[in-house]
Design a protein around this motif. Structure first.
Motif, PDB file in Angstrom:
ATOM      1  N   SER A  67      27.628  14.515 -36.818  1.00 50.22           N
ATOM      2  CA  SER A  67      28.860  13.831 -36.409  1.00 50.22           C
ATOM      3  C   SER A  67      28.820  13.415 -34.941  1.00 50.22           C
ATOM      4  O   SER A  67      29.261  12.320 -34.576  1.00 50.22           O
ATOM      5  N   ILE A  68      28.281  14.280 -34.088  1.00 49.58           N
ATOM      6  CA  ILE A  68      28.212  13.970 -32.660  1.00 49.58           C
ATOM      7  C   ILE A  68      27.296  12.787 -32.400  1.00 49.58           C
ATOM      8  O   ILE A  68      27.648  11.856 -31.660  1.00 49.58           O
ATOM      9  N   PHE A  69      26.114  12.795 -33.009  1.00 53.89           N
ATOM     10  CA  PHE A  69      25.193  11.678 -32.815  1.00 53.89           C
ATOM     11  C   PHE A  69      25.790  10.379 -33.356  1.00 53.89           C
ATOM     12  O   PHE A  69      25.684   9.320 -32.723  1.00 53.89           O
ATOM     13  N   ALA A  70      26.408  10.446 -34.537  1.00 52.75           N
ATOM     14  CA  ALA A  70      26.984   9.246 -35.143  1.00 52.75           C
ATOM     15  C   ALA A  70      28.058   8.645 -34.246  1.00 52.75           C
ATOM     16  O   ALA A  70      28.135   7.417 -34.066  1.00 52.75           O
ATOM     17  N   ALA A  71      28.900   9.494 -33.662  1.00 53.70           N
ATOM     18  CA  ALA A  71      29.954   9.009 -32.776  1.00 53.70           C
ATOM     19  C   ALA A  71      29.380   8.476 -31.465  1.00 53.70           C
ATOM     20  O   ALA A  71      29.801   7.426 -30.964  1.00 53.70           O
ATOM     21  N   ALA A  72      28.401   9.197 -30.910  1.00 56.36           N
ATOM     22  CA  ALA A  72      27.836   8.829 -29.609  1.00 56.36           C
ATOM     23  C   ALA A  72      27.115   7.486 -29.651  1.00 56.36           C
ATOM     24  O   ALA A  72      27.115   6.741 -28.662  1.00 56.36           O
ATOM     25  N   PHE A  73      26.489   7.168 -30.787  1.00 55.29           N
ATOM     26  CA  PHE A  73      25.677   5.953 -30.871  1.00 55.29           C
ATOM     27  C   PHE A  73      26.341   4.831 -31.659  1.00 55.29           C
ATOM     28  O   PHE A  73      25.720   3.791 -31.875  1.00 55.29           O
ATOM     29  N   TYR A  74      27.589   5.027 -32.052  1.00 58.52           N
ATOM     30  CA  TYR A  74      28.263   4.017 -32.870  1.00 58.52           C
ATOM     31  C   TYR A  74      28.336   2.666 -32.153  1.00 58.52           C
ATOM     32  O   TYR A  74      28.094   1.619 -32.755  1.00 58.52           O
TER      33      TYR A  74
END
Length: 234
Positions: free
Chosen positions: A16-23
């Protein structure tokens, strides 16, 4: 700033963190996944696969920062994926190294994910752009040679939006630089847009190139970020 190596139970929140950070990031978000909004589940599946593969690949080290709620519960605030590359990377894991039987899990997971991707393609992605990025990065391989052929590479880093600008990103970056110092090897990263100063403050020392460098590089004029920074071994 507290940090530790990731546990298996951390993988959902790491995803979830990676998905949000790189969206909204120009490379992973905008170029590689231009259809992430209508196909959000496919975009999340992309990150889930990546995180699981990194966790079981012993040339990678997932590191998380965390804090505690008033009730005392731990909350993961950020994550970095550092890769140990070059000579003797396997000794980081101790006596078994490349012969560790757990490495078979990595191969099985990769095969399983390839089968899934064949039957359920990533609709959020632009396959042609994935090939473009791969070709572009091949123009920079020579930079990881000589005294830079062994080291730690900051593959990805992300901080939960709720906890940004509180020092978690710096702690995750410094972790790998300190590992490199202890082993007297290089540390490197490909910077995002307007992130060069941040990485200098964390301990990287020199920009040696850019992901758009090289004659015929297909990424030329397509990205603003992409500086390649090193802290060389001493």
């Amino acid at each position: 700033m507290p940090f530790r190596k990731a546990h298996l139970g951390d993988l959902p929140i790491i995803t979830s963190i990676f998905a949000a950070a790189f969206y909204g990031e120009e490379m992973i978000g905008l170029l590689l996944h231009p259809y992430r909004h209508p196909y959000l589940s496919d975009y999340m599946r992309y990150w889930n696969h990546k995180v699981v593969e990194w966790y079981w690949n012993y040339s990678h080290q997932l590191v998380v920062t965390y804090t505690h709620t008033p009730a005392g519960d731990e909350t993961v605030t950020g994550v970095a994926d550092w890769t140990r590359y070059g000579e003797d990377w396997e000794h980081y894991w101790g006596v078994w190294g490349t012969w560790d039987p757990r490495n078979l899990i990595t191969k099985a997971i990769l095969l399983y994910h390839r089968i899934l991707l064949f039957w359920r393609p990533n609709r959020a992605a632009d396959p042609a752009m994935h090939k473009t990025v791969t070709t572009a990065l091949s123009h920079t391989k020579h930079l990881w040679s000589g005294k830079r052929s062994t080291g730690w590479y900051l593959n990805f880093i992300g901080v939960d939006p709720e906890y940004q600008n509180q020092g978690y990103g710096r702690a995750l970056t410094v972790w790998g630089i300190e590992q490199a110092k202890q082993e007297n090897v290089a540390a490197s990263v490909i910077s995002g847009t307007e992130k060069d100063r941040f990485y200098y403050l964390c301990g990287f020392e020199v920009i040696v190139g850019h992901v758009t460098d090289g004659e015929g590089n297909p990424l030329k004029d397509k990205v603003e970020g992409g500086s390649i920074l090193f802290r060389d071994r001493k």
